[in-house]
Write an enzyme that holds these catalytic residues in place. Sequence first.
Site, short mmCIF file in Angstrom:
data_model
loop_
_atom_site.label_atom_id
_atom_site.label_comp_id
_atom_site.label_asym_id
_atom_site.label_seq_id
_atom_site.Cartn_x
_atom_site.Cartn_y
_atom_site.Cartn_z
N ASP A 73 43.81 79.61 34.25
CA ASP A 73 43.30 80.95 34.51
C ASP A 73 44.38 81.73 35.27
O ASP A 73 45.27 82.31 34.65
CB ASP A 73 41.98 80.80 35.29
CG ASP A 73 41.27 82.11 35.56
OD1 ASP A 73 41.68 83.14 35.00
OD2 ASP A 73 40.31 82.11 36.34
N GLY A 118 46.65 80.38 36.98
CA GLY A 118 47.86 79.56 36.90
C GLY A 118 48.26 78.96 38.25
O GLY A 118 49.19 78.15 38.32
P1 IMP Z 1 43.63 78.55 38.01
O1 IMP Z 1 44.31 77.92 39.20
O2 IMP Z 1 43.08 79.91 38.33
O3 IMP Z 1 44.47 78.55 36.78
O4 IMP Z 1 42.33 77.70 37.77
C1 IMP Z 1 42.29 76.58 37.01
C2 IMP Z 1 40.99 75.82 37.23
O5 IMP Z 1 39.86 76.70 37.47
C3 IMP Z 1 40.66 75.06 35.97
O6 IMP Z 1 41.25 73.79 35.98
C4 IMP Z 1 39.16 75.00 36.03
O7 IMP Z 1 38.75 73.91 36.82
C5 IMP Z 1 38.74 76.29 36.72
N1 IMP Z 1 38.39 77.34 35.75
C6 IMP Z 1 39.06 78.49 35.48
N2 IMP Z 1 38.45 79.20 34.52
C7 IMP Z 1 37.34 78.49 34.16
C8 IMP Z 1 36.30 78.71 33.19
O8 IMP Z 1 36.26 79.71 32.44
N3 IMP Z 1 35.36 77.74 33.10
C9 IMP Z 1 35.37 76.61 33.87
N4 IMP Z 1 36.33 76.37 34.78
C10 IMP Z 1 37.31 77.30 34.93
#
Ligand code: IMP
Length: 176
Positions: free
Chosen positions: A102, A104
């Site tokens: 999402d 990152g």
């Molecule tokens: P980031 O650090 O924002 O990239 O978040 C990554 C983590 O957030 C992923 O490994 C998921 O555990 C959680 N996440 C982000 N978007 C979603 C979603 O749409 N559904 C479920 N989990 C999500």
Amino acid sequence: MKDYRLVPRISEAEIMEQVDRVAEEVNRDYAGQSLLLVGILKGAYVFLADLARRLTMPVEVDFVRLASYGQSSETSGEVRITKDLELPVRGRHVLVVEDIVDTGLTLDWYLRHLKHLDAASVKLCAFVDKYERREVDVPLDYVGIRVPEGFLVGYGLDFAEKHRNLGGIFEVEFLE
Ligand code: IMP
């Protein structure tokens, strides 16, 4: 918790097609080498199981669990490891397998951590590249599907620990 419904977004058949394609790319790129798959818990367990069974080179599998500090719904970028790898990484070709990227921030933090472990190479594979809210440019080498936004569940992805077991991917839509 507010009531919500699940709107179908990606069918099980489409998911399997994309897993086949990603596995072909990985098989081509790592032909003649062995690979250490590092799954990020919990979400990656379903995708990793499907991907690993389509790989043709010698594969080892390990898992890491990461937790963000701060509120659970927002990634803060400050991450800690709550379950670390058990296999050695030094000199190995590592493919990190993630369910969804999402902002990152989580993967970026883990990549920086991995750099200290002297792998022969590190590449990233995410089933869902949810790109609209990206804050750090993480180099995704293999991607299953790209979606701009939306909170998704199924195929390993959860909402408050539910729905990981759905075969397809659905969007959570909150009801008024
Ligand atoms: P980031 O650090 O924002 O990239 O978040 C990554 C983590 O957030 C992923 O490994 C998921 O555990 C959680 N996440 C982000 N978007 C979603 C979603 O749409 N559904 C479920 N989990 C999500």
